[in-house]
Design a protein around this motif. Structure first.
Motif, PDB file in Angstrom:
ATOM      1  N   THR A 139      -3.084   3.100  -8.104  1.00  0.00           N
ATOM      2  CA  THR A 139      -4.280   2.718  -7.340  1.00  0.00           C
ATOM      3  C   THR A 139      -4.421   1.209  -7.204  1.00  0.00           C
ATOM      4  O   THR A 139      -4.932   0.722  -6.196  1.00  0.00           O
ATOM      5  CB  THR A 139      -5.553   3.287  -7.989  1.00  0.00           C
ATOM      6  OG1 THR A 139      -5.637   2.855  -9.345  1.00  0.00           O
ATOM      7  CG2 THR A 139      -5.543   4.801  -7.937  1.00  0.00           C
ATOM      8  N   ARG A 140      -3.953   0.470  -8.199  1.00  0.00           N
ATOM      9  CA  ARG A 140      -4.061  -0.984  -8.126  1.00  0.00           C
ATOM     10  C   ARG A 140      -3.210  -1.527  -6.980  1.00  0.00           C
ATOM     11  O   ARG A 140      -3.661  -2.381  -6.206  1.00  0.00           O
ATOM     12  CB  ARG A 140      -3.629  -1.634  -9.437  1.00  0.00           C
ATOM     13  CG  ARG A 140      -3.815  -3.143  -9.455  1.00  0.00           C
ATOM     14  CD  ARG A 140      -3.281  -3.771 -10.734  1.00  0.00           C
ATOM     15  NE  ARG A 140      -1.865  -3.566 -10.909  1.00  0.00           N
ATOM     16  CZ  ARG A 140      -0.903  -4.322 -10.345  1.00  0.00           C
ATOM     17  NH1 ARG A 140      -1.234  -5.307  -9.554  1.00  0.00           N
ATOM     18  NH2 ARG A 140       0.360  -4.081 -10.564  1.00  0.00           N
ATOM     19  N   LEU A 141      -1.997  -1.012  -6.827  1.00  0.00           N
ATOM     20  CA  LEU A 141      -1.137  -1.451  -5.734  1.00  0.00           C
ATOM     21  C   LEU A 141      -1.699  -1.038  -4.379  1.00  0.00           C
ATOM     22  O   LEU A 141      -1.630  -1.802  -3.415  1.00  0.00           O
ATOM     23  CB  LEU A 141       0.274  -0.880  -5.889  1.00  0.00           C
ATOM     24  CG  LEU A 141       1.212  -1.612  -6.834  1.00  0.00           C
ATOM     25  CD1 LEU A 141       2.546  -0.897  -6.918  1.00  0.00           C
ATOM     26  CD2 LEU A 141       1.414  -3.040  -6.395  1.00  0.00           C
ATOM     27  N   LYS A 142      -2.246   0.175  -4.298  1.00  0.00           N
ATOM     28  CA  LYS A 142      -2.857   0.615  -3.040  1.00  0.00           C
ATOM     29  C   LYS A 142      -3.993  -0.304  -2.641  1.00  0.00           C
ATOM     30  O   LYS A 142      -4.102  -0.731  -1.492  1.00  0.00           O
ATOM     31  CB  LYS A 142      -3.381   2.052  -3.171  1.00  0.00           C
ATOM     32  CG  LYS A 142      -2.325   3.088  -3.012  1.00  0.00           C
ATOM     33  CD  LYS A 142      -2.777   4.518  -3.026  1.00  0.00           C
ATOM     34  CE  LYS A 142      -4.198   4.853  -3.129  1.00  0.00           C
ATOM     35  NZ  LYS A 142      -4.468   6.292  -3.241  1.00  0.00           N
TER      36      LYS A 142
ATOM     37  N   GLU B 131       0.833  -1.202   0.000  1.00  0.00           N
ATOM     38  CA  GLU B 131       0.000   0.000   0.000  1.00  0.00           C
ATOM     39  C   GLU B 131       0.873   1.260   0.000  1.00  0.00           C
ATOM     40  O   GLU B 131       0.582   2.230  -0.700  1.00  0.00           O
ATOM     41  CB  GLU B 131      -0.920   0.009   1.214  1.00  0.00           C
ATOM     42  CG  GLU B 131      -1.943   1.117   1.186  1.00  0.00           C
ATOM     43  CD  GLU B 131      -2.904   1.049   2.354  1.00  0.00           C
ATOM     44  OE1 GLU B 131      -3.763   1.951   2.423  1.00  0.00           O
ATOM     45  OE2 GLU B 131      -2.812   0.136   3.193  1.00  0.00           O
ATOM     46  N   GLY B 132       1.960   1.237   0.754  1.00  0.00           N
ATOM     47  CA  GLY B 132       2.869   2.376   0.779  1.00  0.00           C
ATOM     48  C   GLY B 132       3.520   2.621  -0.569  1.00  0.00           C
ATOM     49  O   GLY B 132       3.651   3.775  -1.012  1.00  0.00           O
ATOM     50  N   ILE B 133       3.920   1.555  -1.235  1.00  0.00           N
ATOM     51  CA  ILE B 133       4.510   1.700  -2.567  1.00  0.00           C
ATOM     52  C   ILE B 133       3.470   2.243  -3.540  1.00  0.00           C
ATOM     53  O   ILE B 133       3.772   3.096  -4.378  1.00  0.00           O
ATOM     54  CB  ILE B 133       5.077   0.348  -3.054  1.00  0.00           C
ATOM     55  CG1 ILE B 133       6.296  -0.025  -2.229  1.00  0.00           C
ATOM     56  CG2 ILE B 133       5.438   0.406  -4.529  1.00  0.00           C
ATOM     57  CD1 ILE B 133       6.804  -1.426  -2.466  1.00  0.00           C
ATOM     58  N   GLY B 134       2.242   1.766  -3.417  1.00  0.00           N
ATOM     59  CA  GLY B 134       1.162   2.255  -4.280  1.00  0.00           C
ATOM     60  C   GLY B 134       0.905   3.739  -4.071  1.00  0.00           C
ATOM     61  O   GLY B 134       0.661   4.475  -5.027  1.00  0.00           O
TER      62      GLY B 134
END
Length: 57
Positions: free
Chosen positions: A29-32, A20-23
């Motif tokens: 938004t997909r990573l978050k 989530e932090g990397i996103g």
């Protein structure tokens, strides 16, 4: 709940925080969303196991 399972659930939660932090940093938004999902699933697994242990005693 076995110690191994506790570690696995905690690792999934940690992975979610990192993802989530990397996103957030990359504005992806997909990573978050994926990170938040991992976090929530890890928490739910831990909560379910704690409830199971409480009723077992």
């Amino acid at each position: 709940m076995s110690f191994e399972r506790k570690i696995r659930n905690k690792a999934q939660e940690l992975k979610g925080w990192i993802t989530e932090g990397i996103g957030r940093a990359t504005r992806n938004t997909r990573l978050k969303r994926q990170g938040k999902t991992d976090r929530v699933v890890g928490n739910l697994k831990q909560s379910g196991a704690k409830a199971k242990d409480a009723f077992r005693r």
